[in-house]
Design an enzyme around this catalytic site. Structure first.
Site, PDB file in Angstrom:
ATOM      1  N   HIS A  83     -78.236  10.913  22.987  1.00 15.44           N
ATOM      2  CA  HIS A  83     -77.705   9.718  23.639  1.00 15.44           C
ATOM      3  C   HIS A  83     -78.521   8.448  23.390  1.00 15.44           C
ATOM      4  CE1 HIS A  83     -80.322  10.929  27.268  1.00 15.44           C
ATOM      5  NE2 HIS A  83     -80.612   9.642  27.172  1.00 15.44           N
ATOM      6  N   GLU A 112     -75.575   6.552  27.714  1.00 19.68           N
ATOM      7  CA  GLU A 112     -76.065   6.570  29.094  1.00 19.68           C
ATOM      8  C   GLU A 112     -76.178   5.127  29.576  1.00 19.68           C
ATOM      9  OE1 GLU A 112     -80.072   8.055  29.542  1.00 19.68           O
ATOM     10  OE2 GLU A 112     -80.017   7.906  31.716  1.00 19.68           O
ATOM     11  N   HIS A 132     -77.476  -2.932  18.055  1.00 18.27           N
ATOM     12  CA  HIS A 132     -76.104  -2.716  18.522  1.00 18.27           C
ATOM     13  C   HIS A 132     -75.795  -1.225  18.561  1.00 18.27           C
ATOM     14  CE1 HIS A 132     -75.684  -3.052  14.019  1.00 18.27           C
ATOM     15  NE2 HIS A 132     -75.016  -1.930  14.222  1.00 18.27           N
ATOM     16  N   GLU A 152     -70.469  -2.901  17.203  1.00 15.94           N
ATOM     17  CA  GLU A 152     -69.869  -3.059  15.876  1.00 15.94           C
ATOM     18  C   GLU A 152     -68.618  -2.176  15.803  1.00 15.94           C
ATOM     19  OE1 GLU A 152     -72.500  -1.904  12.707  1.00 15.94           O
ATOM     20  OE2 GLU A 152     -71.245  -2.804  11.161  1.00 15.94           O
TER      21      GLU A 152
END
Lengths: 160, 160
Positions: free
Chosen positions: A14, A77, A106, A152
């Site tokens: 994550h 998360e 990003h 993106e």
């Protein structure tokens, strides 16, 4: 490169981002982006929300969602420090793309059709950092999440 | 929650972090963490490196690696702005966890055995933000990547 014994089980599970207001962020990541809330963990001063795209082609049970939180890749998360959503002095979080605080850039979502997805985002009032028609890179876009983090939008390679 | 038509193809493909010195970062993410370099894109003033864990149980061809960059989840993109590695005035990137620049928190790797993985990291001289034996959360650790980004080491749920 073969995986070594020491790292054979490793997964990039994550990425964690802090968010000001979880109601706004959860609406964005679920209704607009289509992620699913797998789990939420309430602590005394913060709450963690774990989200991911469901690639199973069926509904998951609550137990499966909870387990999948640490069993798969591609989990987001979101950390909410209680109170930021209503604190007039809270200045907001840094996107990571401007000084001070440059570092993180990003997250990226691959989509089958960037143009169509951007029409969908526009209909829903999503803010754009860069529309496909702007700049040099006409095949990608950048949208902004409610905290101003860049996302993106990239064309997917649909099969290997 | 069923996926909507508009979002059915979406995947959380990658997370992008800026790095000061790609030689140091690539060594860290491949040799120590066990990721594989899928692709690198050299531009005039920056280079992008795409890495991921290989879960295929076999070597991928270069074409497969290149395609998998936008076909899967769990990809890490490292951006190197040329020159930072040798610029004495470069101050380094923000981890996202302290002011100014708070926002992004960490990436997380799930591992089968947190204790054993942390022994492996210690042997290799990896810096820790939090060892398993420190603090309240004894089942997790935080290591630091070469730029100081936090990487959470979390026990994997091995099957659903």
């Amino acid at each position: 490169m073969p995986r070594t014994t020491e790292t054979a089980s490793f997964k990039f599970n994550h990425t964690m981002l802090r968010v000001k207001d979880p109601k706004v962020s959860l609406d964005f990541y679920t209704r607009i982006l289509g992620m699913e809330l797998l789990s939420q963990k309430v602590n005394s001063d913060f709450t963690l929300y774990f989200l991911a795209f469901n690639h199973e082609g069926r509904e998951l049970t609550n137990e499966e969602k909870e387990k999948s939180r640490f069993a798969r890749e591609g989990v987001l998360e979101l950390t909410h420090n209680h109170g930021t959503e209503s604190d007039p002095d809270f200045k907001g979080y840094a996107s990571g793309n401007t000084e001070p605080g440059k570092g993180f850039g990003h997250i990226a979502i691959t989509v089958e059709d960037v143009e169509k997805s951007c029409e969908w985002f526009e209909q829903l009032g999503v803010q754009f950092k860069k529309k496909p028609s702007e700049g040099k890179m006409r095949h990608i876009a950048f949208i902004l999440d409610p905290d101003g983090y860049w996302i993106e939008i990239v064309p997917a390679v649909l099969e290997l």
